[in-house]
Design a protein around this motif. Structure first.
Motif, PDB file in Angstrom:
ATOM      1  N   PHE A  28       0.832  -1.207   0.000  1.00  0.00           N
ATOM      2  CA  PHE A  28       0.000   0.000   0.000  1.00  0.00           C
ATOM      3  C   PHE A  28       0.865   1.255   0.000  1.00  0.00           C
ATOM      4  O   PHE A  28       0.719   2.130  -0.859  1.00  0.00           O
ATOM      5  CB  PHE A  28      -0.931  -0.003   1.214  1.00  0.00           C
ATOM      6  N   TRP A  29       1.767   1.352   0.979  1.00  0.00           N
ATOM      7  CA  TRP A  29       2.611   2.539   1.078  1.00  0.00           C
ATOM      8  C   TRP A  29       3.649   2.592  -0.041  1.00  0.00           C
ATOM      9  O   TRP A  29       4.062   3.682  -0.459  1.00  0.00           O
ATOM     10  CB  TRP A  29       3.291   2.593   2.443  1.00  0.00           C
ATOM     11  N   GLY A  30       4.060   1.410  -0.515  1.00  0.00           N
ATOM     12  CA  GLY A  30       4.992   1.381  -1.643  1.00  0.00           C
ATOM     13  C   GLY A  30       4.370   1.988  -2.888  1.00  0.00           C
ATOM     14  O   GLY A  30       5.009   2.745  -3.617  1.00  0.00           O
ATOM     15  N   ALA A  31       3.091   1.670  -3.126  1.00  0.00           N
ATOM     16  CA  ALA A  31       2.383   2.233  -4.285  1.00  0.00           C
ATOM     17  C   ALA A  31       2.234   3.748  -4.150  1.00  0.00           C
ATOM     18  O   ALA A  31       2.421   4.490  -5.117  1.00  0.00           O
ATOM     19  CB  ALA A  31       1.008   1.572  -4.416  1.00  0.00           C
ATOM     20  N   LYS A  32       1.915   4.188  -2.934  1.00  0.00           N
ATOM     21  CA  LYS A  32       1.784   5.633  -2.703  1.00  0.00           C
ATOM     22  C   LYS A  32       3.137   6.326  -2.871  1.00  0.00           C
ATOM     23  O   LYS A  32       3.229   7.427  -3.427  1.00  0.00           O
ATOM     24  CB  LYS A  32       1.223   5.893  -1.299  1.00  0.00           C
ATOM     25  N   GLY A  33       4.194   5.658  -2.389  1.00  0.00           N
ATOM     26  CA  GLY A  33       5.532   6.227  -2.516  1.00  0.00           C
ATOM     27  C   GLY A  33       5.982   6.312  -3.963  1.00  0.00           C
ATOM     28  O   GLY A  33       6.600   7.304  -4.374  1.00  0.00           O
ATOM     29  N   TYR A  34       5.683   5.275  -4.733  1.00  0.00           N
ATOM     30  CA  TYR A  34       6.057   5.284  -6.152  1.00  0.00           C
ATOM     31  C   TYR A  34       5.341   6.415  -6.886  1.00  0.00           C
ATOM     32  O   TYR A  34       5.944   7.100  -7.721  1.00  0.00           O
ATOM     33  CB  TYR A  34       5.699   3.943  -6.795  1.00  0.00           C
ATOM     34  N   GLN A  35       4.074   6.621  -6.555  1.00  0.00           N
ATOM     35  CA  GLN A  35       3.320   7.711  -7.193  1.00  0.00           C
ATOM     36  C   GLN A  35       3.893   9.064  -6.791  1.00  0.00           C
ATOM     37  O   GLN A  35       3.987   9.981  -7.620  1.00  0.00           O
ATOM     38  CB  GLN A  35       1.846   7.629  -6.804  1.00  0.00           C
ATOM     39  N   ASP A 125       9.327  16.712   5.442  1.00  0.00           N
ATOM     40  CA  ASP A 125       8.294  16.119   6.285  1.00  0.00           C
ATOM     41  C   ASP A 125       8.501  14.619   6.428  1.00  0.00           C
ATOM     42  O   ASP A 125       8.788  13.928   5.448  1.00  0.00           O
ATOM     43  CB  ASP A 125       6.900  16.376   5.703  1.00  0.00           C
ATOM     44  N   LYS A 126       8.326  14.127   7.658  1.00  0.00           N
ATOM     45  CA  LYS A 126       8.498  12.693   7.905  1.00  0.00           C
ATOM     46  C   LYS A 126       7.183  11.967   7.628  1.00  0.00           C
ATOM     47  O   LYS A 126       6.343  11.802   8.511  1.00  0.00           O
ATOM     48  CB  LYS A 126       8.956  12.457   9.345  1.00  0.00           C
ATOM     49  N   LYS A 127       7.021  11.533   6.390  1.00  0.00           N
ATOM     50  CA  LYS A 127       5.838  10.781   5.990  1.00  0.00           C
ATOM     51  C   LYS A 127       6.253   9.410   5.495  1.00  0.00           C
ATOM     52  O   LYS A 127       7.296   9.257   4.859  1.00  0.00           O
ATOM     53  CB  LYS A 127       5.080  11.524   4.881  1.00  0.00           C
ATOM     54  N   ILE A 128       5.416   8.413   5.772  1.00  0.00           N
ATOM     55  CA  ILE A 128       5.763   7.046   5.379  1.00  0.00           C
ATOM     56  C   ILE A 128       5.896   6.930   3.871  1.00  0.00           C
ATOM     57  O   ILE A 128       6.836   6.319   3.358  1.00  0.00           O
ATOM     58  CB  ILE A 128       4.703   6.049   5.904  1.00  0.00           C
ATOM     59  N   GLU A 129       4.977   7.547   3.134  1.00  0.00           N
ATOM     60  CA  GLU A 129       5.047   7.424   1.681  1.00  0.00           C
ATOM     61  C   GLU A 129       6.287   8.095   1.116  1.00  0.00           C
ATOM     62  O   GLU A 129       6.823   7.668   0.092  1.00  0.00           O
ATOM     63  CB  GLU A 129       3.781   7.992   1.015  1.00  0.00           C
ATOM     64  N   ARG A 130       6.771   9.146   1.809  1.00  0.00           N
ATOM     65  CA  ARG A 130       7.991   9.794   1.334  1.00  0.00           C
ATOM     66  C   ARG A 130       9.193   8.879   1.489  1.00  0.00           C
ATOM     67  O   ARG A 130      10.104   8.877   0.669  1.00  0.00           O
ATOM     68  CB  ARG A 130       8.246  11.096   2.093  1.00  0.00           C
ATOM     69  N   PHE A 132       9.179   5.665   1.171  1.00  0.00           N
ATOM     70  CA  PHE A 132       9.131   4.748   0.033  1.00  0.00           C
ATOM     71  C   PHE A 132       9.510   5.462  -1.259  1.00  0.00           C
ATOM     72  O   PHE A 132      10.186   4.887  -2.119  1.00  0.00           O
ATOM     73  CB  PHE A 132       7.737   4.124  -0.087  1.00  0.00           C
ATOM     74  N   ALA A 133       9.080   6.706  -1.389  1.00  0.00           N
ATOM     75  CA  ALA A 133       9.440   7.490  -2.574  1.00  0.00           C
ATOM     76  C   ALA A 133      10.946   7.656  -2.671  1.00  0.00           C
ATOM     77  O   ALA A 133      11.541   7.594  -3.757  1.00  0.00           O
ATOM     78  CB  ALA A 133       8.759   8.855  -2.534  1.00  0.00           C
TER      79      ALA A 133
END
Length: 239
Positions: A28-35, A125-130, A132-133
């Motif tokens: 889930f977070w990997g997909a958000k990070g890739y986007q 910003d410390k975000k989980i999706e970042r 992964f990005a």
């Protein structure tokens, strides 16, 4: 005997459930990070950002960095820098365990390449999706640039506190010297300040800055870059 088998099955079931949850969360977070990475790269490509940085008047090339400073940065920030492909699973696991114990999201286990990716493309910003990005960006950076180029770009984009961005601004701002003129202690200080500029900047706290510098020297001893005697010699005049 049946009771032992039942307990084992229960344990295995719980582990399997947690693994499935972990995989699902990662996807889930990997997909958000890739986007997030794709969105950032579509606005400004990594190559464009690199060209912009290299075109700055204060850009400092790898050959203008002292060997001591280079080794200090790698020792304290990313001791497996030369070996990993952009991410360091061991560092990530270590950071994850520290975060679990602290019940916070303080450590990210980021490599120098991931930190460069953040400096080039993302906010602080410390975000989980970042996180992964950063991973996707780090793989891309490693595919396009050498380790020397990556470290060079990293120290030219890092924030050193007191309004100083890049090693040249920090070196001249704090010490009135170019990066090639730094003493070993000064180089160790600048290698350490990046982790938390608001705390470790010598303009903020001479005490914390000194303690952090000694931590950098200790990391160099631990990584066999310095002997303990050499580290003590460098730190002794400032104790």
């Amino acid at each position: 005997m049946k009771k032992k088998h039942s307990v084992r099955r229960t344990v295995f079931f719980i582990i399997a459930v947690w693994l499935c949850i972990a995989v699902g969360v990662g996807l889930f977070w990997g997909a958000k990070g890739y986007q997030m990475y794709q969105d950032a790269a579509s606005e400004t490509t990594i190559e464009e950002k690199v060209d912009e940085i290299r075109g700055r008047e204060e850009f400092t090339s790898y050959t203008d960095l002292t060997d001591f400073y280079i080794e200090a940065v790698k020792s304290v920030e990313d001791r497996r820098f030369e070996k990993h492909p952009g991410i360091d699973p061991l560092a990530i696991c270590r950071a994850l365990w520290s975060n679990i114990k602290a019940r916070s999201f303080e450590e990210g286990g980021s490599t120098i390449t991931q930190q460069l990716a953040k400096n080039l493309l993302f906010t602080q910003d410390k975000k989980i999706e970042r996180k992964f990005a950063e991973i996707f960006a780090a793989f891309d950076i490693e595919a396009k640039y050498s380790k020397k180029e990556i470290l060079e770009l990293y120290v030219n984009t890092a924030y050193f506190g007191s309004g100083y961005y890049g090693i040249y601004a920090a070196s001249t701002g704090y010490f009135g010297k170019t990066p090639s003129e730094l003493t070993e202690y000064e180089a160790a200080m600048l290698a350490g300040v990046v982790a938390a500029p608001s705390a470790y900047s010598p303009d903020v706290s001479a005490k914390l800055s000194s303690e952090r510098t000694r931590q950098v020297l200790y990391s160099m001893v631990r990584n066999k870059v310095l002997t303990q005697e050499e580290a003590d010699r460098i730190a002794e005049p400032y104790l």
